[in-house]
Write a protein that holds these residues in place. Structure first.
Motif, mmCIF file in Angstrom:
data_model
loop_
_atom_site.group_PDB
_atom_site.id
_atom_site.type_symbol
_atom_site.label_atom_id
_atom_site.label_comp_id
_atom_site.label_asym_id
_atom_site.label_seq_id
_atom_site.Cartn_x
_atom_site.Cartn_y
_atom_site.Cartn_z
ATOM 1 N N UNK A 166 5.783 8.867 -13.973
ATOM 2 C CA UNK A 166 5.016 8.285 -12.891
ATOM 3 C C UNK A 166 5.379 8.788 -11.512
ATOM 4 N N UNK A 167 6.194 9.848 -11.420
ATOM 5 C CA UNK A 167 6.610 10.400 -10.137
ATOM 6 C C UNK A 167 6.238 11.880 -10.079
ATOM 7 N N UNK A 168 5.724 12.311 -8.942
ATOM 8 C CA UNK A 168 5.339 13.707 -8.754
ATOM 9 C C UNK A 168 6.507 14.479 -8.152
ATOM 10 N N UNK A 169 6.911 15.549 -8.837
ATOM 11 C CA UNK A 169 8.026 16.372 -8.373
ATOM 12 C C UNK A 169 7.489 17.755 -8.012
ATOM 13 N N UNK A 170 7.799 18.212 -6.847
ATOM 14 C CA UNK A 170 7.330 19.515 -6.381
ATOM 15 C C UNK A 170 8.165 20.613 -7.033
ATOM 16 N N UNK A 225 0.824 -1.204 0.000
ATOM 17 C CA UNK A 225 0.000 0.000 0.000
ATOM 18 C C UNK A 225 0.859 1.256 0.000
ATOM 19 N N UNK A 226 1.985 1.180 0.727
ATOM 20 C CA UNK A 226 2.872 2.353 0.800
ATOM 21 C C UNK A 226 3.553 2.615 -0.530
ATOM 22 N N UNK A 227 3.866 1.551 -1.270
ATOM 23 C CA UNK A 227 4.581 1.722 -2.543
ATOM 24 C C UNK A 227 3.643 1.783 -3.737
ATOM 25 N N UNK A 228 2.344 1.560 -3.545
ATOM 26 C CA UNK A 228 1.397 1.600 -4.653
ATOM 27 C C UNK A 228 1.224 3.046 -5.128
ATOM 28 N N UNK A 229 1.225 3.294 -6.508
ATOM 29 C CA UNK A 229 1.051 4.667 -7.010
ATOM 30 C C UNK A 229 -0.288 5.250 -6.561
ATOM 31 N N UNK A 230 -0.258 6.505 -6.187
ATOM 32 C CA UNK A 230 -1.461 7.191 -5.739
ATOM 33 C C UNK A 230 -2.276 7.650 -6.942
ATOM 34 N N UNK A 238 6.779 15.175 -2.284
ATOM 35 C CA UNK A 238 7.725 15.217 -3.386
ATOM 36 C C UNK A 238 8.315 13.822 -3.601
ATOM 37 N N UNK A 239 8.306 13.359 -4.846
ATOM 38 C CA UNK A 239 8.849 12.054 -5.182
ATOM 39 C C UNK A 239 7.858 10.920 -5.063
ATOM 40 N N UNK A 240 6.612 11.200 -4.739
ATOM 41 C CA UNK A 240 5.619 10.156 -4.588
ATOM 42 C C UNK A 240 5.264 9.558 -5.947
ATOM 43 N N UNK A 241 4.976 8.239 -5.939
ATOM 44 C CA UNK A 241 4.539 7.565 -7.145
ATOM 45 C C UNK A 241 3.060 7.864 -7.367
ATOM 46 N N UNK A 242 2.732 8.195 -8.587
ATOM 47 C CA UNK A 242 1.354 8.561 -8.902
ATOM 48 C C UNK A 242 0.924 7.855 -10.183
ATOM 49 N N UNK A 243 -0.376 7.755 -10.347
ATOM 50 C CA UNK A 243 -0.962 7.156 -11.534
ATOM 51 C C UNK A 243 -2.216 7.925 -11.894
ATOM 52 N N UNK A 244 -2.273 8.369 -13.140
ATOM 53 C CA UNK A 244 -3.413 9.185 -13.591
ATOM 54 C C UNK A 244 -4.644 8.315 -13.747
#
Length: 395
Positions: free
Chosen positions: A348-352, A42-47, A386-392
């Motif tokens: 796939x990564x969110x950068x602030x 759950x922690x590593x799953x893309x948001x 910052x650096x979180x994995x994300x998925x559209x």
């Protein structure tokens, strides 16, 4: 004392039960490991997120009080036809050909009309020759009358002879008048023949550009398109300097637009082009079916790529645009901004990224520093790191 053998003997306790085995430890350990694994997954799953792109926005959006759609039309437009009926013999233009006022663009078969003009010219020349003959006869009759008057005064001729001289003089003058009338008649016939000949010549009524070609050489041209095989107009042309946009404005929005109001015109075929315009006139009638009023918006700026029948969008502005406001600017959705920063999605990564914002441009806000065109941003990045994995995901 016990002997050494007795000391080595295993002492069994009679009546005491052995310690029970702890079988519950392994299921508990497995459950803990499974929970840790699920938590790690759950922690590593893309948001899941929604995104928006950095785009271009025009400053005029902040000044627009009303937007209407319509089409480009030519105020001066004509379907060019002939007043005569005949077969098209020559066509000197095609689609897109520029023409000037009075330029010959087509010709019908006119051998008969040319012959009629030649016959009318010959008749007029013959009438002029007869007039000269009559004038000469009249001059001779006038001289004879003067001599007759002298002879009568001296008594050398009789009154009857003198009367004959007077009659010949009057007849000669009448003949001159008659021949003058014949000349006027032949001149009228010549003019009529030339009009008939000119009717076979199709000319441009004004300067413009040929839009469509409706007939080809060999087609029968009829001003009233009487038969199924005949053509009415030969070409259709328009004055491209009189192009304007006819836009429909809802009755409920009439108070937002007025005569002479500055506008900005955007064409669907040329999305990167914005041209200044102005409300030239308002049609004083309401379309009952659509509940709209037609506004005619003229082009203050012209572009050769603008063509009749193009679909257009007109923005009615609260004031005239300044020159710096004529260029597009980078803009973003305000929902992507949080505490002066946005999150840019890359691989796939969110950068602030910290940004510097500017003026509000309609539903968007100008971004002056920190971003590039077409970069993908996270919408409503609340709690995102910052650096979180994300998925559209789709909205």
């Amino acid at each position: 004392m016990n002997s050494p053998l007795q000391q080595l003997a295993i002492q069994r306790q009679v009546g005491k039960k052995p310690a029970p085995k702890r079988k519950w430890i392994w299921p508990l350990l497995a459950a803990v490991l499974l929970g840790c694994g699920i938590a790690w997954m759950q922690a590593t799953k893309p948001k899941p997120i929604q995104t928006a792109k950095v785009t271009l926005a025009w400053p005029s959006a902040a000044l627009s009080s009303l937007t209407a759609t319509g089409y480009v039309v030519a105020q001066k437009k004509a379907a060019i036809a002939s007043k005569a009926t005949g077969r098209l013999e020559w066509l000197g233009v095609r689609e897109g050909s520029p023409v000037v006022a009075g330029q010959l663009i087509a010709r019908l078969e006119n051998a008969e009309q040319e012959a009629q003009v030649a016959q009318a010219i010959a008749n007029m020349e013959a009438a002029k020759a007869r007039l000269k003959q009559s004038e000469a006869d009249a001059l001779e009759a006038e001289r004879a009358l003067r001599r007759s008057n002298e002879l009568l005064a001296q008594g050398f001729i009789s009154s009857a002879t003198h009367d004959n001289a007077v009659s010949r003089a009057k007849q000669a003058q009448a003949s001159v008048g008659a021949q003058s009338a014949v000349i006027r008649q032949t001149e009228a016939a010549l003019k009529q023949a030339r009009v008939a000949l000119d009717s076979t010549l199709i000319r441009a009524p004004f300067a413009g550009v040929v839009l469509t070609k409706n007939a080809n050489v060999g087609d029968v041209i009829s001003p009233f398109n009487a038969s199924a095989d005949s053509k009415g107009a030969v070409v259709t042309m328009a004055d491209m300097d009189t192009l304007e946009v006819e836009a429909d404005v809802s009755e409920a929005s009439l108070f937002k637009a007025k005569q002479g109001q500055p506008c900005e015109i955007q064409l669907d075929a040329l999305p990167d082009l914005r041209l200044l315009g102005r409300v030239n006139s308002i049609v004083p009638s309401v379309d009952r079916a659509k509940a709209t009023v037609t506004f005619k918006v003229g082009f203050v700026e012209h572009d050769v790529r603008v063509l009749p029948e193009m679909s257009a969008k007109v923005s009615f502005l609260s004031r005239q645009l300044a020159q710096p406001e004529r260029s597009p600017r980078l803009a973003i959705n305000p929902r992507t901004v949080q505490n002066g920063a946005v999150f840019v999605v890359r691989d796939g990564t969110a950068h602030r990224v910290d940004v510097k914002l500017g003026d509000k441009l309609g539903d968007l806000v100008e971004v002056r520093q920190g971003l590039k065109l077409d970069e993908v941003l996270v919408l409503e990045p609340t709690g995102l790191k910052d650096g979180a994995k994300v998925q559209e995901t789709k909205a």
